[in-house]
Write a protein that holds these residues in place. Sequence first.
Motif, PDB file in Angstrom:
ATOM      1  N   ASN A 173      46.556 -53.182 -33.895  1.00 32.08           N
ATOM      2  CA  ASN A 173      46.390 -51.852 -34.479  1.00 32.08           C
ATOM      3  C   ASN A 173      44.915 -51.502 -34.630  1.00 32.08           C
ATOM      4  N   ILE A 174      44.121 -52.505 -34.976  1.00 30.26           N
ATOM      5  CA  ILE A 174      42.676 -52.288 -35.104  1.00 30.26           C
ATOM      6  C   ILE A 174      42.081 -51.876 -33.758  1.00 30.26           C
ATOM      7  N   ARG A 175      42.498 -52.547 -32.690  1.00 25.70           N
ATOM      8  CA  ARG A 175      41.984 -52.202 -31.360  1.00 25.70           C
ATOM      9  C   ARG A 175      42.400 -50.788 -30.963  1.00 25.70           C
ATOM     10  N   ARG A 176      43.639 -50.428 -31.248  1.00 22.37           N
ATOM     11  CA  ARG A 176      44.095 -49.075 -30.897  1.00 22.37           C
ATOM     12  C   ARG A 176      43.352 -48.021 -31.715  1.00 22.37           C
ATOM     13  N   ALA A 177      43.093 -48.326 -32.983  1.00 21.30           N
ATOM     14  CA  ALA A 177      42.347 -47.390 -33.823  1.00 21.30           C
ATOM     15  C   ALA A 177      40.928 -47.207 -33.283  1.00 21.30           C
ATOM     16  N   THR A 178      40.301 -48.300 -32.898  1.00 23.51           N
ATOM     17  CA  THR A 178      38.951 -48.234 -32.341  1.00 23.51           C
ATOM     18  C   THR A 178      38.944 -47.435 -31.046  1.00 23.51           C
ATOM     19  N   ASP A 179      39.943 -47.667 -30.195  1.00 21.94           N
ATOM     20  CA  ASP A 179      40.049 -46.917 -28.942  1.00 21.94           C
ATOM     21  C   ASP A 179      40.221 -45.422 -29.196  1.00 21.94           C
ATOM     22  N   ALA A 180      40.841 -45.086 -30.340  1.00 17.42           N
ATOM     23  CA  ALA A 180      41.064 -43.685 -30.696  1.00 17.42           C
ATOM     24  C   ALA A 180      39.840 -43.053 -31.361  1.00 17.42           C
ATOM     25  N   GLY A 181      38.769 -43.846 -31.497  1.00 16.97           N
ATOM     26  CA  GLY A 181      37.541 -43.312 -32.051  1.00 16.97           C
ATOM     27  C   GLY A 181      37.371 -43.492 -33.543  1.00 16.97           C
ATOM     28  N   MET A 182      38.224 -44.299 -34.148  1.00 15.94           N
ATOM     29  CA  MET A 182      38.125 -44.543 -35.578  1.00 15.94           C
ATOM     30  C   MET A 182      37.180 -45.705 -35.869  1.00 15.94           C
ATOM     31  N   ILE A 183      36.595 -45.713 -37.042  1.00 16.91           N
ATOM     32  CA  ILE A 183      35.935 -46.913 -37.558  1.00 16.91           C
ATOM     33  C   ILE A 183      37.044 -47.790 -38.110  1.00 16.91           C
ATOM     34  N   SER A 184      37.107 -49.032 -37.678  1.00 13.40           N
ATOM     35  CA  SER A 184      38.238 -49.874 -38.057  1.00 13.40           C
ATOM     36  C   SER A 184      37.775 -51.152 -38.745  1.00 13.40           C
ATOM     37  N   ILE A 185      38.514 -51.511 -39.776  1.00 17.17           N
ATOM     38  CA  ILE A 185      38.249 -52.750 -40.522  1.00 17.17           C
ATOM     39  C   ILE A 185      39.506 -53.610 -40.492  1.00 17.17           C
ATOM     40  N   TYR A 186      39.372 -54.794 -39.922  1.00 23.50           N
ATOM     41  CA  TYR A 186      40.476 -55.757 -39.963  1.00 23.50           C
ATOM     42  C   TYR A 186      40.523 -56.374 -41.354  1.00 23.50           C
ATOM     43  N   PHE A 187      41.656 -56.159 -42.040  1.00 24.89           N
ATOM     44  CA  PHE A 187      41.801 -56.620 -43.422  1.00 24.89           C
ATOM     45  C   PHE A 187      42.168 -58.098 -43.451  1.00 24.89           C
ATOM     46  N   GLU A 188      41.356 -58.888 -44.163  1.00 25.32           N
ATOM     47  CA  GLU A 188      41.658 -60.300 -44.374  1.00 25.32           C
ATOM     48  C   GLU A 188      42.075 -60.567 -45.813  1.00 25.32           C
ATOM     49  N   ASN A 189      41.350 -59.986 -46.745  1.00 21.50           N
ATOM     50  CA  ASN A 189      41.667 -60.111 -48.166  1.00 21.50           C
ATOM     51  C   ASN A 189      40.873 -59.041 -48.914  1.00 21.50           C
ATOM     52  N   PRO A 190      41.210 -58.786 -50.177  1.00 16.03           N
ATOM     53  CA  PRO A 190      40.524 -57.713 -50.910  1.00 16.03           C
ATOM     54  C   PRO A 190      39.022 -57.924 -51.058  1.00 16.03           C
ATOM     55  N   ASP A 191      38.585 -59.165 -51.255  1.00 14.22           N
ATOM     56  CA  ASP A 191      37.145 -59.410 -51.404  1.00 14.22           C
ATOM     57  C   ASP A 191      36.401 -59.060 -50.121  1.00 14.22           C
ATOM     58  N   GLN A 192      36.956 -59.466 -48.988  1.00 11.15           N
ATOM     59  CA  GLN A 192      36.333 -59.143 -47.702  1.00 11.15           C
ATOM     60  C   GLN A 192      36.287 -57.640 -47.490  1.00 11.15           C
ATOM     61  N   LEU A 193      37.372 -56.931 -47.854  1.00 11.43           N
ATOM     62  CA  LEU A 193      37.396 -55.473 -47.722  1.00 11.43           C
ATOM     63  C   LEU A 193      36.346 -54.831 -48.614  1.00 11.43           C
ATOM     64  N   ARG A 194      36.249 -55.301 -49.834  1.00 12.35           N
ATOM     65  CA  ARG A 194      35.253 -54.740 -50.756  1.00 12.35           C
ATOM     66  C   ARG A 194      33.834 -54.936 -50.194  1.00 12.35           C
ATOM     67  N   ASN A 195      33.589 -56.098 -49.614  1.00  9.12           N
ATOM     68  CA  ASN A 195      32.270 -56.354 -49.031  1.00  9.12           C
ATOM     69  C   ASN A 195      31.977 -55.403 -47.870  1.00  9.12           C
ATOM     70  N   LYS A 196      32.983 -55.176 -47.024  1.00  9.12           N
ATOM     71  CA  LYS A 196      32.798 -54.277 -45.892  1.00  9.12           C
ATOM     72  C   LYS A 196      32.522 -52.850 -46.377  1.00  9.12           C
ATOM     73  N   LEU A 197      33.300 -52.393 -47.344  1.00 13.01           N
ATOM     74  CA  LEU A 197      33.122 -51.036 -47.845  1.00 13.01           C
ATOM     75  C   LEU A 197      31.791 -50.878 -48.571  1.00 13.01           C
ATOM     76  N   THR A 198      31.350 -51.956 -49.187  1.00  8.06           N
ATOM     77  CA  THR A 198      30.024 -51.925 -49.839  1.00  8.06           C
ATOM     78  C   THR A 198      28.923 -51.834 -48.790  1.00  8.06           C
ATOM     79  N   GLN A 199      29.089 -52.561 -47.674  1.00  8.60           N
ATOM     80  CA  GLN A 199      28.125 -52.465 -46.584  1.00  8.60           C
ATOM     81  C   GLN A 199      28.046 -51.048 -46.033  1.00  8.60           C
ATOM     82  N   PHE A 200      29.182 -50.352 -46.005  1.00 12.30           N
ATOM     83  CA  PHE A 200      29.224 -48.979 -45.518  1.00 12.30           C
ATOM     84  C   PHE A 200      28.814 -47.972 -46.607  1.00 12.30           C
ATOM     85  N   ASP A 201      28.498 -48.497 -47.801  1.00 13.28           N
ATOM     86  CA  ASP A 201      28.066 -47.669 -48.933  1.00 13.28           C
ATOM     87  C   ASP A 201      29.178 -46.752 -49.441  1.00 13.28           C
TER      88      ASP A 201
END
Length: 215
Positions: free
Chosen positions: A185-213
């Motif tokens: 699904n992440i690959r298809r989202a990226t192909d569709a022009g979306m910014i995509s984040i593969y979710f591993e766990n909430p801490d990893q997601l929070r770190n990614k979203l913090t990097q994106f401000d």
Amino acid sequence: MTMQPSSSLSPENTIVVFDIHGVLFKRNYKKTMNLLWQNKKVVLLARYMLHPRFMYDLCTLMLKRAVPEECIMTLCQKYPGIATYKHLAINIANAQDPIQETLDIVSCLKKRGYVLHIFSNIGAVIFVHLAARHQAIFSNFDAVQVPNQENSYLAKNNPKAFAHYLATYNQHNKTILFIDDNRQNIRRATDAGMISIYFENPDQLRNKLTQFDLL
């Protein structure tokens, strides 16, 4: 895999899109077993597993990668003997517990003014059942795309689902930040022009979203 944004993201130019299963909710196997145990007549369904036509129909649905709701509705309609178990099947599908740490992230994004969407393979009937149980959670979301009979159960395993989402919910051409725990699904989202984040766990997601401000 994460596609990096080419410009800064803000509530004015960004929509954050969440999957449900594995991201917002996780399966509760104890609830699943309790539901089966409390409905002992479910063993009668085993007789259908010996019916060649039923097995053919089930395998056909599986080969086309039909979402669970399509399997449930199609088989219950064709085989009235199992229709009585439709509600049980929906309850089993929704034997899920909220992932509180992810929901905390959802609340933070909502408070910061981000538009939040759901894009899931849950199926419309099953989603309504889950949303009725968790109204406070789903009140955070501004739009929902799920497979249903009207769209022929269009699911994320079909690239057309992403085109349909963009045409329906992104008419102002905002940046889409898509969060899912399925790499295809992440690959298809990226192909569709979306910014995509593969979710591993909430801490990893929070770190990614913090990097994106975003947080």
